[in-house]
Motif scaffolding. Structure first.
Motif, PDB file in Angstrom:
ATOM      1  N   ASP A  94       0.850  -1.194   0.000  1.00  0.00           N
ATOM      2  CA  ASP A  94       0.000   0.000   0.000  1.00  0.00           C
ATOM      3  C   ASP A  94       0.883   1.240   0.000  1.00  0.00           C
ATOM      4  N   PHE A  95       0.342   2.326  -0.560  1.00  0.00           N
ATOM      5  CA  PHE A  95       1.040   3.596  -0.476  1.00  0.00           C
ATOM      6  C   PHE A  95       1.169   3.961   0.997  1.00  0.00           C
ATOM      7  N   LYS A  96       2.244   4.634   1.334  1.00  0.00           N
ATOM      8  CA  LYS A  96       2.474   5.034   2.714  1.00  0.00           C
ATOM      9  C   LYS A  96       1.793   6.365   3.046  1.00  0.00           C
ATOM     10  N   GLU A  97       1.795   7.294   2.088  1.00  0.00           N
ATOM     11  CA  GLU A  97       1.303   8.636   2.386  1.00  0.00           C
ATOM     12  C   GLU A  97      -0.126   8.864   1.909  1.00  0.00           C
ATOM     13  N   TYR A  98      -0.490   8.296   0.784  1.00  0.00           N
ATOM     14  CA  TYR A  98      -1.827   8.498   0.220  1.00  0.00           C
ATOM     15  C   TYR A  98      -2.518   7.152   0.034  1.00  0.00           C
ATOM     16  N   LYS A  99      -3.804   7.199  -0.278  1.00  0.00           N
ATOM     17  CA  LYS A  99      -4.552   5.972  -0.497  1.00  0.00           C
ATOM     18  C   LYS A  99      -4.160   5.370  -1.848  1.00  0.00           C
ATOM     19  N   GLY A 100      -3.837   4.093  -1.827  1.00  0.00           N
ATOM     20  CA  GLY A 100      -3.493   3.403  -3.065  1.00  0.00           C
ATOM     21  C   GLY A 100      -2.571   2.229  -2.803  1.00  0.00           C
ATOM     22  N   HIS A 101      -2.286   1.467  -3.840  1.00  0.00           N
ATOM     23  CA  HIS A 101      -1.365   0.347  -3.708  1.00  0.00           C
ATOM     24  C   HIS A 101      -0.737   0.037  -5.062  1.00  0.00           C
ATOM     25  N   TYR A 102       0.294  -0.793  -5.044  1.00  0.00           N
ATOM     26  CA  TYR A 102       0.966  -1.187  -6.268  1.00  0.00           C
ATOM     27  C   TYR A 102       1.463  -2.618  -6.131  1.00  0.00           C
ATOM     28  N   GLY A 123      -4.378   4.140  -7.536  1.00  0.00           N
ATOM     29  CA  GLY A 123      -4.352   5.277  -6.635  1.00  0.00           C
ATOM     30  C   GLY A 123      -5.709   5.945  -6.570  1.00  0.00           C
ATOM     31  N   LEU A 124      -5.735   7.141  -6.044  1.00  0.00           N
ATOM     32  CA  LEU A 124      -6.981   7.904  -5.979  1.00  0.00           C
ATOM     33  C   LEU A 124      -7.471   8.230  -7.392  1.00  0.00           C
ATOM     34  N   PRO A 125      -8.784   8.386  -7.591  1.00  0.00           N
ATOM     35  CA  PRO A 125      -9.295   8.815  -8.897  1.00  0.00           C
ATOM     36  C   PRO A 125      -8.693  10.167  -9.285  1.00  0.00           C
ATOM     37  N   GLU A 126      -8.565  10.401 -10.558  1.00  0.00           N
ATOM     38  CA  GLU A 126      -7.911  11.621 -11.037  1.00  0.00           C
ATOM     39  C   GLU A 126      -8.548  12.892 -10.485  1.00  0.00           C
ATOM     40  N   TRP A 136      -0.225  10.148  -6.671  1.00  0.00           N
ATOM     41  CA  TRP A 136       0.174   8.986  -7.480  1.00  0.00           C
ATOM     42  C   TRP A 136       1.685   8.761  -7.453  1.00  0.00           C
ATOM     43  N   ALA A 137       2.410   9.637  -6.794  1.00  0.00           N
ATOM     44  CA  ALA A 137       3.876   9.641  -6.888  1.00  0.00           C
ATOM     45  C   ALA A 137       4.520   8.325  -6.482  1.00  0.00           C
ATOM     46  N   GLU A 138       3.984   7.657  -5.463  1.00  0.00           N
ATOM     47  CA  GLU A 138       4.617   6.422  -5.008  1.00  0.00           C
ATOM     48  C   GLU A 138       4.582   5.341  -6.086  1.00  0.00           C
ATOM     49  N   GLY A 139       3.422   5.159  -6.712  1.00  0.00           N
ATOM     50  CA  GLY A 139       3.313   4.157  -7.780  1.00  0.00           C
ATOM     51  C   GLY A 139       4.132   4.514  -8.998  1.00  0.00           C
ATOM     52  N   MET A 140       4.100   5.791  -9.366  1.00  0.00           N
ATOM     53  CA  MET A 140       4.861   6.238 -10.542  1.00  0.00           C
ATOM     54  C   MET A 140       6.365   6.101 -10.294  1.00  0.00           C
ATOM     55  N   THR A 141       6.793   6.415  -9.096  1.00  0.00           N
ATOM     56  CA  THR A 141       8.214   6.306  -8.776  1.00  0.00           C
ATOM     57  C   THR A 141       8.660   4.852  -8.845  1.00  0.00           C
ATOM     58  N   SER A 142       7.837   3.944  -8.362  1.00  0.00           N
ATOM     59  CA  SER A 142       8.170   2.518  -8.446  1.00  0.00           C
ATOM     60  C   SER A 142       8.335   2.104  -9.907  1.00  0.00           C
ATOM     61  N   ALA A 143       7.448   2.588 -10.784  1.00  0.00           N
ATOM     62  CA  ALA A 143       7.538   2.265 -12.213  1.00  0.00           C
ATOM     63  C   ALA A 143       8.843   2.777 -12.814  1.00  0.00           C
ATOM     64  N   PHE A 192      -3.151   2.553 -13.336  1.00  0.00           N
ATOM     65  CA  PHE A 192      -2.077   2.552 -14.320  1.00  0.00           C
ATOM     66  C   PHE A 192      -1.490   1.149 -14.373  1.00  0.00           C
ATOM     67  N   GLU A 193      -0.966   0.774 -15.538  1.00  0.00           N
ATOM     68  CA  GLU A 193      -0.234  -0.484 -15.626  1.00  0.00           C
ATOM     69  C   GLU A 193       0.971  -0.269 -16.526  1.00  0.00           C
ATOM     70  N   PHE A 194       2.067  -0.899 -16.152  1.00  0.00           N
ATOM     71  CA  PHE A 194       3.313  -0.776 -16.889  1.00  0.00           C
ATOM     72  C   PHE A 194       3.808  -2.178 -17.200  1.00  0.00           C
ATOM     73  N   LYS A 195       4.045  -2.452 -18.479  1.00  0.00           N
ATOM     74  CA  LYS A 195       4.540  -3.765 -18.880  1.00  0.00           C
ATOM     75  C   LYS A 195       5.937  -3.622 -19.474  1.00  0.00           C
ATOM     76  N   PHE A 196       6.819  -4.498 -19.043  1.00  0.00           N
ATOM     77  CA  PHE A 196       8.181  -4.515 -19.542  1.00  0.00           C
ATOM     78  C   PHE A 196       8.421  -5.936 -20.056  1.00  0.00           C
ATOM     79  N   GLU A 197       8.250  -6.135 -21.370  1.00  0.00           N
ATOM     80  CA  GLU A 197       8.325  -7.474 -21.958  1.00  0.00           C
ATOM     81  C   GLU A 197       9.617  -7.671 -22.723  1.00  0.00           C
ATOM     82  N   LEU A 198      10.338  -8.739 -22.397  1.00  0.00           N
ATOM     83  CA  LEU A 198      11.567  -9.045 -23.119  1.00  0.00           C
ATOM     84  C   LEU A 198      11.243  -9.343 -24.580  1.00  0.00           C
ATOM     85  N   THR A 199      12.040  -8.768 -25.473  1.00  0.00           N
ATOM     86  CA  THR A 199      11.820  -9.006 -26.901  1.00  0.00           C
ATOM     87  C   THR A 199      12.685 -10.127 -27.435  1.00  0.00           C
ATOM     88  N   LYS A 200      13.684 -10.563 -26.669  1.00  0.00           N
ATOM     89  CA  LYS A 200      14.512 -11.718 -27.083  1.00  0.00           C
ATOM     90  C   LYS A 200      15.097 -12.406 -25.887  1.00  0.00           C
TER      91      LYS A 200
END
Length: 200
Positions: A94-102, A123-126, A136-143, A192-200
């Motif tokens: 869970d986020f430490k400062e705001y409501k949300g998780h990753y 995170g919180l709605p926009e 949203w900073a905690e989740g974005m920073t993790s990404a 938000f979702e972030f995908k990092f897929e190996l291409t080879k």
């Protein structure tokens, strides 16, 4: 969002129904079987890759916290989590400062070889987020730390994220040996979702 982008740049500087009353039918409902694999059974090279990823993610997070204090959790080491349907949860917090998780997940193919990483953020709605996007900073920073750990160009990553967020869409690009996809189709709901897929 301006503050989030500034945080991203700081990382760069660090190196950053039922049917009513109808008769109940006894249906042949097949429960989807979950394929469970112990981490020790993973391809040796992939196992080493994931262990190295976890260590480097934690190192980069430690450096980042020296520049910008932020409440992010580290990936527990040693990595021991088993795989469920070829997905291994490395970190869920869970986020430490705001409501949300990753949640950070390592993805494998049926040969038990690593094929990439996914990070999902809720995170919180926009409409409840200030102009700087601090909530949203905690989740974005993790990404960003994931991207940095994988050796990706952070300028390209932030540019792709900005395009996806602005268009409420998905934006993909290839960098090094990864296809990176930023999914912002549910940004209004703070997802938000972030995908990092190996291409080879």
């Amino acid at each position: 969002m301006k503050k989030v982008l500034l945080l991203l740049l700081a990382v760069m500087l660090v190196g950053c129904s039922g049917e009513g009353t109808e008769k109940k039918k006894e249906a042949d409902v097949k429960k989807e079987e979950v394929v469970t694999v112990k981490f020790e059974e993973v391809d040796t090279e992939s196992k080493a890759t994931v262990e190295k990823f976890a260590k480097e993610y934690n190192e980069k997070l430690t450096l980042f916290k020296q520049v910008q204090p932020i409440g992010l959790d580290m990936i527990p080491e040693p990595v021991t989590n088993e795989l469920n349907d070829f997905s291994q949860v490395l970190l869920e917090a869970d986020f430490k400062e705001y409501k949300g998780h990753y949640k950070l997940v390592a993805k494998y193919n049926k040969d038990k070889k690593i094929i990439g990483y996914n990070l999902s953020v809720q995170g919180l709605p926009e409409k409840e987020v200030n102009d700087e996007g601090e909530e949203w900073a905690e989740g974005m920073t993790s990404a960003v730390i994931v991207a940095q750990t994988l050796g990706l160009d952070l300028g390209k990553f932030t540019e792709s994220l900005a395009k996806a967020e602005e268009n409420r869409d998905t934006h993909s690009y290839t960098d090094s040996t990864y296809k990176v996809t930023n999914l912002c189709t549910e940004v209004d709901a703070g997802k938000f979702e972030f995908k990092f897929e190996l291409t080879k």
